[in-house]
Design an enzyme around this catalytic site. Structure first.
Site, PDB file in Angstrom:
ATOM      1  N   ASP A  33      -4.475  28.028 -68.219  1.00  0.00           N
ATOM      2  CA  ASP A  33      -3.890  27.508 -66.993  1.00  0.00           C
ATOM      3  C   ASP A  33      -2.373  27.476 -67.199  1.00  0.00           C
ATOM      4  O   ASP A  33      -1.907  27.537 -68.344  1.00  0.00           O
ATOM      5  CB  ASP A  33      -4.483  26.096 -66.789  1.00  0.00           C
ATOM      6  N   ASP A  35       0.346  25.295 -65.103  1.00  0.00           N
ATOM      7  CA  ASP A  35       0.912  23.956 -64.912  1.00  0.00           C
ATOM      8  C   ASP A  35       0.270  22.912 -65.819  1.00  0.00           C
ATOM      9  O   ASP A  35      -0.936  22.690 -65.741  1.00  0.00           O
ATOM     10  CB  ASP A  35       0.644  23.521 -63.458  1.00  0.00           C
ATOM     11  N   ASP A 202      -6.108  22.369 -52.478  1.00  0.00           N
ATOM     12  CA  ASP A 202      -6.408  23.744 -52.104  1.00  0.00           C
ATOM     13  C   ASP A 202      -7.730  23.809 -51.361  1.00  0.00           C
ATOM     14  O   ASP A 202      -8.655  23.049 -51.652  1.00  0.00           O
ATOM     15  CB  ASP A 202      -6.512  24.622 -53.354  1.00  0.00           C
TER      16      ASP A 202
END
Length: 268
Positions: A33, A35, A202
């Site tokens: 990932d 962030d 999201d």
């Protein structure tokens, strides 16, 4: 509909291809990932962290799996990131690169159809106009290739406003309540809702989480698939890939923690 691809502003990297070294253990891949894992949230990768990742890629196959689009990923990891590591997935893999070559682009407007896109956007704007929060800025809906990113405060708030909003949101469940309302309203569209980061969530079709990227990793090519992320709790945007049967999931708290765990696992 080629309009979407045109709007995506995918950087052209053909000019600056780099020769990627074959790692010592190519059949072990680690996916990262961005962030909170390779960078501080919304921050840029440090020079020492990038040096470490390049060293790691001499040992094993390295891949990036970010939720943001490629231009945003490049802001954090540097221009031409698709040429640095063998696998690069932005928007959870809806934009997929292998060895610097574009494999596939999938888009949410193709999938849902324009009528449903309008229905969702209109509903969100109405809902957000009725909620009361201390600060509202701009860019409340960001239409990305593979998702809607919805932010009650608006994405172009300052870092200070972002930090303050996160505290307020955790206390008053602004995002959580909005997600519950959307699940009822759009039950027919089979959408998934993922609260990640400090200020937004999201919305995307089921299966379009980070596990989407796994379809590009052939079972015959890899003995082990490791995943490193910080939002690995249920509801976090790393949860599905973290718990997937094909991956060995590792929860990290910071880039330094990522470095430490990888050193123990792969470098010793």
């Amino acid at each position: 509909n080629n309009g979407n691809i045109h709007n995506m502003s995918i950087p052209d990297h053909t000019a600056k291809k780099l020769k990627m070294t074959v790692p010592e253990n190519p059949r072990v891949i680690a996916l990262f990932d961005v962030d909170g894992t390779l960078t501080i949230p919304r921050g840029e990768i440090t020079e020492s962290m990038m040096t470490f990742m390049k060293e790691l890629s001499k040992k094993i196959t390295v891949g990036i799996v970010g939720g943001s689009d490629l231009p945003k990923q490049e802001e954090q990891l540097g221009d031409g990131i698709v040429n640095i590591f063998p696998y690069n997935f932005s928007q959870n893999g809806l934009v997929a690169y292998k060895d610097g070559n574009l494999l596939e682009i999938q888009t949410i407007s193709k999938y849902l159809g324009e009528d449903n896109v309008k229905r969702l956007v209109n509903w969100v704007m109405k809902y957000l106009s009725d909620i009361d929060i201390p600060v509202k800025r701009g860019t409340f809906i960001e239409f990305r290739t593979g998702m809607f990113n919805i932010s009650p405060i608006g994405r172009n708030c300052s870092r200070e406003e972002r930090n303050e909003y996160e505290v307020f949101d955790l206390k008053h469940n602004i995002r959580k309540n909005m997600v519950e309302a959307m699940k009822k309203e759009f039950a027919d569209l089979n959408l998934t809702y993922s609260i990640g980061g400090q200020i937004s969530f999201d919305v995307f079709p089921q299966g379009w989480d980070k596990t989407y990227s796994l379809k590009f990793l052939k079972e015959t090519d890899f003995d082990e698939i490791h995943f490193f992320g910080d939002k690995t709790f249920e509801g976090g945007n790393d949860y599905e890939i973290f718990t997937h049967e094909r991956t060995k999931g590792h929860t990290v708290t910071s880039p330094d923690d990522t470095k430490e765990q990888c050193t123990k696992l792969f470098m010793s």
